[in-house]
Design a protein around this motif. Structure first.
Motif, PDB file in Angstrom:
ATOM      1  N   TRP B  32     -33.023-146.743 -52.805  1.00  0.00           N
ATOM      2  CA  TRP B  32     -33.066-147.397 -51.451  1.00  0.00           C
ATOM      3  C   TRP B  32     -32.207-146.785 -50.538  1.00  0.00           C
ATOM      4  N   LEU B  33     -30.645-146.726 -50.780  1.00  0.00           N
ATOM      5  CA  LEU B  33     -29.829-146.784 -50.057  1.00  0.00           C
ATOM      6  C   LEU B  33     -29.230-145.119 -49.540  1.00  0.00           C
ATOM      7  N   THR B  34     -29.502-144.237 -50.554  1.00  0.00           N
ATOM      8  CA  THR B  34     -29.186-143.087 -50.499  1.00  0.00           C
ATOM      9  C   THR B  34     -30.225-142.339 -49.558  1.00  0.00           C
ATOM     10  N   PRO B  35     -29.658-141.031 -48.884  1.00  0.00           N
ATOM     11  CA  PRO B  35     -30.668-140.437 -48.022  1.00  0.00           C
ATOM     12  C   PRO B  35     -31.849-139.374 -48.831  1.00  0.00           C
ATOM     13  N   PRO B  36     -32.974-139.119 -48.583  1.00  0.00           N
ATOM     14  CA  PRO B  36     -33.748-138.323 -48.906  1.00  0.00           C
ATOM     15  C   PRO B  36     -33.006-136.892 -48.729  1.00  0.00           C
ATOM     16  N   ASP B  37     -33.559-135.975 -49.390  1.00  0.00           N
ATOM     17  CA  ASP B  37     -32.869-134.599 -49.543  1.00  0.00           C
ATOM     18  C   ASP B  37     -33.653-133.401 -48.558  1.00  0.00           C
TER      19      ASP B  37
ATOM     20  N   TYR C 167     -27.834-130.664 -52.478  1.00  0.00           N
ATOM     21  CA  TYR C 167     -28.534-131.794 -52.069  1.00  0.00           C
ATOM     22  C   TYR C 167     -27.750-132.234 -50.993  1.00  0.00           C
ATOM     23  N   THR C 168     -28.587-132.448 -49.797  1.00  0.00           N
ATOM     24  CA  THR C 168     -27.969-132.764 -48.676  1.00  0.00           C
ATOM     25  C   THR C 168     -29.061-133.508 -47.870  1.00  0.00           C
ATOM     26  N   PRO C 169     -28.656-134.584 -46.804  1.00  0.00           N
ATOM     27  CA  PRO C 169     -29.527-135.123 -45.889  1.00  0.00           C
ATOM     28  C   PRO C 169     -30.320-134.385 -45.265  1.00  0.00           C
ATOM     29  N   PRO C 170     -31.504-134.422 -44.693  1.00  0.00           N
ATOM     30  CA  PRO C 170     -32.030-133.679 -43.770  1.00  0.00           C
ATOM     31  C   PRO C 170     -31.368-133.323 -42.495  1.00  0.00           C
ATOM     32  N   THR C 171     -30.631-134.427 -41.935  1.00  0.00           N
ATOM     33  CA  THR C 171     -29.691-134.159 -40.756  1.00  0.00           C
ATOM     34  C   THR C 171     -28.604-133.477 -40.965  1.00  0.00           C
ATOM     35  N   ASP C 172     -28.184-133.108 -41.995  1.00  0.00           N
ATOM     36  CA  ASP C 172     -27.030-132.495 -42.558  1.00  0.00           C
ATOM     37  C   ASP C 172     -26.922-131.064 -42.315  1.00  0.00           C
ATOM     38  N   PRO C 173     -25.767-130.365 -41.551  1.00  0.00           N
ATOM     39  CA  PRO C 173     -25.765-129.011 -41.179  1.00  0.00           C
ATOM     40  C   PRO C 173     -25.854-128.166 -42.389  1.00  0.00           C
ATOM     41  N   TYR C 174     -25.333-128.743 -43.456  1.00  0.00           N
ATOM     42  CA  TYR C 174     -25.496-127.634 -44.689  1.00  0.00           C
ATOM     43  C   TYR C 174     -26.846-127.580 -45.155  1.00  0.00           C
ATOM     44  N   ALA C 175     -27.802-128.339 -44.402  1.00  0.00           N
ATOM     45  CA  ALA C 175     -29.082-128.055 -44.958  1.00  0.00           C
ATOM     46  C   ALA C 175     -29.616-126.830 -44.717  1.00  0.00           C
ATOM     47  N   THR C 176     -29.283-126.352 -43.715  1.00  0.00           N
ATOM     48  CA  THR C 176     -29.701-124.885 -43.065  1.00  0.00           C
ATOM     49  C   THR C 176     -29.276-123.666 -44.141  1.00  0.00           C
ATOM     50  N   THR C 177     -28.147-124.032 -44.960  1.00  0.00           N
ATOM     51  CA  THR C 177     -27.332-123.138 -45.739  1.00  0.00           C
ATOM     52  C   THR C 177     -27.869-122.793 -47.026  1.00  0.00           C
ATOM     53  N   GLN C 178     -29.100-123.602 -47.374  1.00  0.00           N
ATOM     54  CA  GLN C 178     -29.573-123.573 -48.741  1.00  0.00           C
ATOM     55  C   GLN C 178     -30.047-122.156 -48.999  1.00  0.00           C
ATOM     56  N   THR C 179     -29.520-121.815 -50.086  1.00  0.00           N
ATOM     57  CA  THR C 179     -29.884-120.296 -50.445  1.00  0.00           C
ATOM     58  C   THR C 179     -30.150-120.454 -51.947  1.00  0.00           C
TER      59      THR C 179
END
Lengths: 41, 279, 181
Positions: B32-37, C167-179
């Motif tokens: 619940w508390l952690t964000p999705p990926d 593993y990063t949340p959708p809004t995280d700037p690192y999300a775009t650096t997935q390689t």
């Protein structure tokens, strides 16, 4: 998300079944010891 | 007789309570508390089960091999090590099966397939089969000392698969991803990282709790195997005379014919004495 | 405990004890109900008979052999990257193999057929896929495809997502650096 639920449930069920089996084996064996006998030490 | 507590005591109660609390916290944070990926969405929540289970599997087999080495080393040879090897291997197999099951489900969701024959998956399946064989070997009966010796040698050989399995993702090309944490610059979000670490604590506690219980079962099984039935029969008599019948079917008294004759010849002196006392 | 330790010591005497325990268990069972402890002892020697040992050994050996044959044959070279697959195109012929690359922006779906291209280290290959792609399939994602060359086009019959261990949340700037690894 059903995969997440399935994965967590699979892990939980496997641990629960093994735990139940192990504890039950222990109880049956301890019950079969003579009275006053210390158990698994 | 009094209440049968089985193989529990203060230690297992502490470990058990700790397991329950940490597992509950891991579920709370993980589900619940952690964000999705960003890439995997909700599927990332399996990272709070699968890697910890795989680590527990490795630790179980590693502990089995260390205990087996201690048994093989003449100066530390003791059946206690053999019992620890048996207990940790069995719990290790349980976690190996959990690893394969959760991995397969995660793979279906994220990769799109339940199974593929890459090096990591293949070696984990092999590890599971090999240690199931080890557990089967322990069930072949016969002389307990020679069983301990044989299974110790087998365990020490088989554990070589563990490091190969672990490094498979860096030695060869695999579909399975590489290490999340054991690398130079882990890229994992903070709360995901802490929840993952918490899952390792939780699974570690569950693992220890199970190994302690299983070890004690092994001690008791060793006793019954080596001391024959005198113990059990004495208890059955005592139960019948005290008219304590929590299980009517099982507490039906065994006829004193061949079983007693065999037990008095097979049992050690102390067990024989117990048998006579209750008679 | 004293009892357990004394049972530990004599190697020779423990074997007949176990053997006669087995025998008495077999003798007692036709009579009254089987008590739990003997049942557990027998369970421990579950594979005590030669016949069961042979069956168990065969099952375990078959499982190990199956895994080794299925897996270790190609596990060390699980896939070829796009440049490797392109370089080996003539020697591969129409052989079935796996190819790895990142999905480009040109994904098109017509009926059951998905066409796109994959790139790895600036080498690109055209792909035609006839099975439904997995849910995480989209441009920018590294994939492993199973299939074979049909001329210059890779004919895929299985798409697998090769996600990374980032593993990063959708809004995280690192999300775009997935390689890819």
């Amino acid at each position: 998300m059903s995969y997440v639920a399935g994965g967590w449930a699979a892990a939980g069920v496997l641990v629960a079944v093994y735990t139940w089996r192990t504890l039950r084996r222990g109880r049956v064996l301890v019950r079969s010891l003579p009275p006053g006998e210390k158990t698994w030490r | 007789m009094t209440v049968h507590k089985g193989t529990a005591n203060q230690l297992t109660r502490v470990l058990g309570a700790g397991s329950l609390v940490t597992v509950a916290l891991t579920a709370l944070f993980g589900l619940w508390l952690t964000p999705p990926d960003a890439v995997q969405g909700q599927l990332v929540r399996l990272i709070y089960v699968h890697p910890a289970a795989a680590t527990a599997c490795y630790v179980g087999f590693g502990l089995c091999a260390l205990a087996s080495l201690a048994y093989l080393w003449p100066r530390t040879r003791s059946r206690r090590w053999d019992r620890l090897a048996a207990a940790s291997a069995e719990v290790g197999v349980v976690f190996c099966v959990i690893t394969l099951a959760t991995g397969s489900i995660w793979g279906r969701g994220s990769w799109g397939v339940w199974w593929t024959w890459d090096a990591r998956l293949t070696l984990t399946a092999l590890l599971c089969a090999v240690f199931l064989g080890y557990l089967a070997l322990r069930r072949t009966g016969g002389n307990p000392e020679s069983r301990a010796l044989t299974s110790a040698i087998v365990a020490v050989v088989c554990v070589a698969l563990v490091p190969i399995d672990h490094y498979a993702t860096s030695w060869w090309t695999t579909l399975h991803q590489g290490d999340t944490l054991m690398r130079a610059n882990p890229l994992i979000h903070g709360s995901q990282l802490y929840t993952m670490l918490l899952s390792f604590v939780a699974v570690g506690l569950v693992f220890s709790w199970l190994v302690v219980h299983r070890y004690r079962v092994e001690v008791l099984e060793d006793r019954f195997e080596e001391e024959g039935f005198a113990v059990a029969i004495a208890e059955r008599r005592a139960e019948a005379s005290a008219a304590v019948q929590d299980r009517p079917a099982e507490s039906a008294v065994v006829g004193p014919g061949p079983a007693v004759a065999a037990s008095s010849s097979s049992a050690g002196s102390e067990m024989g004495r117990d048998g006579e006392v209750s008679e | 405990m004293a009892v357990t330790d004394s049972a530990d010591a004599p190697t020779a005497s423990s074997s007949p004890a176990a053997a006669s325990a087995e025998a008495s268990g077999a003798g007692a069972s036709p009579g009254a109900g089987v008590p739990p402890a003997p049942r557990l002892v027998r369970r421990r020697a579950l594979l005590g008979s030669r016949r069961r040992q042979v069956i168990a050994a065969a099952v375990v050996a078959a499982a190990i052999a199956f895994v080794v044959v299925e897996g270790l044959g190609n596990a060390t070279e699980y896939y070829k990257t796009v440049p490797q697959a392109v370089a080996d195109r003539s020697s591969l012929g129409t052989r079935h193999f796996r190819i790895m690359g990142t999905v480009d922006d040109d994904v098109r779906q017509v009926g059951n057929t998905t066409t796109f291209s994959i790139t790895y280290e600036r080498v690109t290959a055209q792909v035609v896929d006839t099975k439904e792609p997995p849910q995480l399939f989209k441009p920018g994602v590294p994939v492993v495809l199973e299939g074979s060359w049909a001329g210059n086009v890779f004919q895929s019959d299985l798409i697998m997502i090769k996600h990374t261990s980032n593993y990063t949340p959708p809004t995280d700037p690192y999300a775009t650096t997935q390689t890819s690894k």
